[in-house]
Design a protein around this motif. Structure first.
Motif, short mmCIF file in Angstrom:
data_model
loop_
_atom_site.label_atom_id
_atom_site.label_comp_id
_atom_site.label_asym_id
_atom_site.label_seq_id
_atom_site.Cartn_x
_atom_site.Cartn_y
_atom_site.Cartn_z
N ASP A 143 6.43 75.45 64.11
CA ASP A 143 5.10 75.06 63.62
C ASP A 143 4.78 75.75 62.30
N THR A 144 5.11 77.02 62.20
CA THR A 144 4.83 77.80 60.98
C THR A 144 5.59 77.21 59.79
N VAL A 145 6.87 76.99 59.97
CA VAL A 145 7.71 76.49 58.87
C VAL A 145 7.34 75.05 58.53
N ALA A 146 7.09 74.24 59.55
CA ALA A 146 6.73 72.84 59.32
C ALA A 146 5.43 72.74 58.52
N ALA A 147 4.46 73.58 58.83
CA ALA A 147 3.18 73.57 58.12
C ALA A 147 3.37 73.92 56.64
N ALA A 148 4.28 74.88 56.37
CA ALA A 148 4.53 75.30 54.98
C ALA A 148 5.13 74.18 54.15
N HIS A 149 5.86 73.28 54.79
CA HIS A 149 6.53 72.19 54.06
C HIS A 149 5.85 70.83 54.27
N GLU A 150 4.75 70.84 55.04
CA GLU A 150 4.11 69.57 55.44
C GLU A 150 5.17 68.63 56.02
N ALA A 151 5.97 69.20 56.91
CA ALA A 151 7.09 68.47 57.52
C ALA A 151 6.91 68.42 59.04
N GLU A 152 7.71 67.59 59.69
CA GLU A 152 7.70 67.52 61.15
C GLU A 152 8.58 68.63 61.73
N PRO A 153 8.25 69.15 62.92
CA PRO A 153 9.11 70.16 63.55
C PRO A 153 10.56 69.69 63.69
N ALA A 154 10.76 68.40 63.98
CA ALA A 154 12.13 67.88 64.13
C ALA A 154 12.92 68.05 62.84
N SER A 155 12.28 67.80 61.70
CA SER A 155 12.95 67.94 60.41
C SER A 155 13.39 69.39 60.19
N VAL A 156 12.51 70.30 60.55
CA VAL A 156 12.80 71.73 60.38
C VAL A 156 13.94 72.16 61.30
N ALA A 157 13.90 71.72 62.55
CA ALA A 157 14.95 72.10 63.51
C ALA A 157 16.32 71.61 63.05
N LEU A 158 16.37 70.39 62.53
CA LEU A 158 17.65 69.84 62.06
C LEU A 158 18.09 70.51 60.75
N ALA A 159 17.12 70.85 59.88
CA ALA A 159 17.46 71.52 58.63
C ALA A 159 18.03 72.92 58.92
N TRP A 160 17.45 73.61 59.90
CA TRP A 160 18.01 74.92 60.30
C TRP A 160 19.46 74.74 60.77
N LEU A 161 19.68 73.73 61.60
CA LEU A 161 21.02 73.49 62.14
C LEU A 161 22.00 73.14 61.02
N ALA A 162 21.56 72.32 60.09
CA ALA A 162 22.43 71.90 58.98
C ALA A 162 22.77 73.07 58.05
N SER A 163 21.97 74.13 58.11
CA SER A 163 22.21 75.30 57.25
C SER A 163 23.19 76.29 57.87
N ARG A 164 23.52 76.11 59.13
CA ARG A 164 24.33 77.09 59.84
C ARG A 164 25.80 77.00 59.40
N PRO A 165 26.53 78.12 59.51
CA PRO A 165 27.94 78.12 59.12
C PRO A 165 28.72 77.03 59.86
N THR A 166 29.56 76.32 59.16
CA THR A 166 30.47 75.26 59.63
C THR A 166 29.78 73.92 59.87
N VAL A 167 28.45 73.87 60.00
CA VAL A 167 27.79 72.60 60.38
C VAL A 167 27.75 71.64 59.19
N ALA A 168 28.28 70.43 59.41
CA ALA A 168 28.25 69.38 58.38
C ALA A 168 27.06 68.45 58.59
N ALA A 169 26.83 68.05 59.85
CA ALA A 169 25.78 67.07 60.11
C ALA A 169 25.39 67.11 61.58
N VAL A 208 15.77 61.83 59.21
CA VAL A 208 16.46 61.74 57.91
C VAL A 208 15.84 62.70 56.89
N ALA A 209 14.58 63.06 57.08
CA ALA A 209 13.92 63.99 56.14
C ALA A 209 14.62 65.35 56.13
N ALA A 210 15.28 65.69 57.22
CA ALA A 210 15.98 66.98 57.31
C ALA A 210 17.07 67.10 56.26
#
Length: 314
Positions: free
Chosen positions: A253-279, A294-296
């Motif tokens: 909620d905190t991160v989503a509010a800072a970006h005016e984004a949905e929690p789902a977008s933030v959760a997937l963006a975190w995952l996409a940033s992790r080592p080895t993760v392509a998609a 797709v916003a992620a």
């Protein structure tokens, strides 16, 4: 335009969010499924994940429904060359396990349903420890040699069997895995982090995590005391009652509010940033659910935001 990511050592380049096909022909009927596929492609998406077993568990289905829907979409849109199609072998009721005979027969059926002459990425869905890795790797290599598969990958496999498969392929000069599909998300980290991730990293593979949104929990719509109508609601609702689940929701909620984004977008963006993760893989039953996914692909989180999410999910 969103940069594509290379899958391991392959020549496949994919959109940073894969569209899960598990709902096609199950909770999404054909018309809904085609609309979701159209919207995903229109947003720049090119990576569709299916399996021959989807969705044999649904009443009246026998498996292969998802592949059939995807095949009809590819044929009607004439866009086969633009799309990276991934599917899996080993769990279909008529093609269980990973014997060489089963792999060959199941691949032919998947090709028929998909209406194509090749599968871009072919996964072993669940490892079959009754079959030596040598037999599995050799059977997959033959599909590549025959031009029926472009690249191979694994899912639901131990670090030991994954390493043995890679070692055998290398020693014999056969096609080696380029990716792993692990169960991995903000509320399920120990299912990948550790020996499995280390094996993937050392071998130069890419991870394509499933349950990227933890059965919908990480969309933020499941909260303590709130009822949601969904086939996957019981699993997601249970997470909402845990201390860890609530900590993760608060961080989202905190991160989503800072970006005016949905929690789902933030959760997937975190995952996409992790080592080895392509998609990471995420499913949409309706077109309305798709934009947050797709916003992620274009959401860049700060180091502090990534750390907040990582700590909340520890």
């Amino acid at each position: 335009m969103t940069p594509l990511r290379r899958l391991g050592t392959s020549d496949l380049h994919v959109f940073p969010v894969a569209l899960g096909g598990n709902v096609f022909g199950w909770t999404a009927d054909e018309a809904q499924s085609l609309a979701v596929l159209d919207a995903y492609a229109a947003a720049g998406g090119n990576f569709i994940d299916s399996a021959d077993v989807y969705s044999a568990w649904a009443e009246g289905n026998e498996g292969g429904e998802s592949e059939t829907v995807i095949g009809r979409w590819l044929a009607s849109r004439r866009n086969r060359s633009d799309i990276v199609v991934a599917t899996k072998v080993g769990a279909h009721p008529r093609f269980k396990g990973l014997s060489a005979t089963t792999i060959k027969a199941a691949a032919e059926e998947s090709l028929r349903r998909l209406g194509t002459d090749h599968i871009d990425l072919y996964y072993t869905h669940f490892d079959d420890e009754s079959v030596p890795v040598e037999e599995i790797v050799t059977a997959l290599d033959q599909l590549v040699k025959d031009g029926k598969v472009r690249a191979v990958a694994a899912s639901n496999i131990s670090p030991e069997r994954l390493r043995a498969s890679l070692d055998f392929a290398e020693a014999e000069g056969l096609t080696r895995y380029v990716a792993l599909q692990p169960h991995y998300n903000l509320v399920s980290r120990d299912t990948y982090e550790g020996p499995l991730l280390e094996t993937v990293e050392r071998a130069g593979l890419s991870a394509v995590p499933f349950y990227g949104l933890a059965s919908g929990f990480l969309t933020g719509k499941y909260r303590p005391g709130r009822t949601v109508e969904s086939a996957r609601a019981p699993r997601a609702a249970a997470l909402a009652e845990t201390e860890r689940g609530q900590a993760v929701l608060a961080a989202l909620d905190t991160v989503a509010a800072a970006h005016e984004a949905e929690p789902a977008s933030v959760a997937l963006a975190w995952l996409a940033s992790r080592p080895t993760v392509a998609a990471p893989i995420a499913s949409a039953r309706t077109v309305e659910q798709l934009p947050a996914l797709v916003a992620a692909a274009d959401l860049t989180l700060t180091e502090a935001e990534l750390a907040l999410l990582t700590e909340a999910s520890a």
